[in-house]
Design a protein around this motif. Structure first.
Motif, short mmCIF file in Angstrom:
data_model
loop_
_atom_site.label_atom_id
_atom_site.label_comp_id
_atom_site.label_asym_id
_atom_site.label_seq_id
_atom_site.Cartn_x
_atom_site.Cartn_y
_atom_site.Cartn_z
N GLN A 1 0.85 -1.19 0.00
CA GLN A 1 0.00 0.00 0.00
C GLN A 1 0.88 1.25 0.00
OE1 GLN A 1 -2.68 0.21 3.29
NE2 GLN A 1 -3.34 2.29 2.86
N GLN B 1 2.14 4.72 0.86
CA GLN B 1 2.00 5.67 1.96
C GLN B 1 2.96 6.83 1.74
OE1 GLN B 1 2.43 3.42 5.70
NE2 GLN B 1 0.23 3.66 5.97
N GLY C 1 5.80 1.59 0.38
CA GLY C 1 4.81 0.86 -0.39
C GLY C 1 5.03 0.89 -1.90
#
Length: 119
Positions: A1, A3, A26
């Protein structure tokens, strides 16, 4: 993810300086062009600067050229914005983003860091 966590904002008097940081994770930071953008109260998002992967090429909006300096440390996955000679019109929430002036993306749920310039 992906960030992107911005920090370093605060209150400063006109003519003062601040240094913003953006910690990235990420994604492969060293492979990404990066930008700083800002949003002043009641206004849209304004792109202000970008930097290429190697940090050899930088670009600035007219509104900040000569006062702000973008830089990066690929070993630390961190983007910086040194802001000097700050003006009240620089008051905004500042965000880092992947991409350049022609196309950039904020991280999901980006919080930004507030910069307030006033006497």
């Amino acid at each position: 993810q992906v960030q992107l966590v911005e920090s370093g904002g605060g209150w400063v008097q006109p003519g003062g300086s601040l240094r913003l940081s953006c910690a990235a994770s990420g994604f492969t930071f060293s492979d990404s062009m990066m930008s700083w953008v800002r949003q002043a109260p009641g206004k849209g998002v304004e792109w202000i600067s970008d930097i290429n992967r190697s940090a050899l090429s930088t670009n600035y909006a007219d509104s900040v050229r000569g006062r702000f300096t973008i830089s990066r440390d690929n070993a630390k996955n961190t983007l910086y914005l040194q802001m000097n000679s700050l003006k009240p019109e620089d008051t905004a929430v500042y965000y880092c983003a992947r991409g350049n002036q022609w196309g950039h993306t904020l991280a999901p749920g980006a919080q930004g860091t507030q910069v307030t310039v006033s006497s």
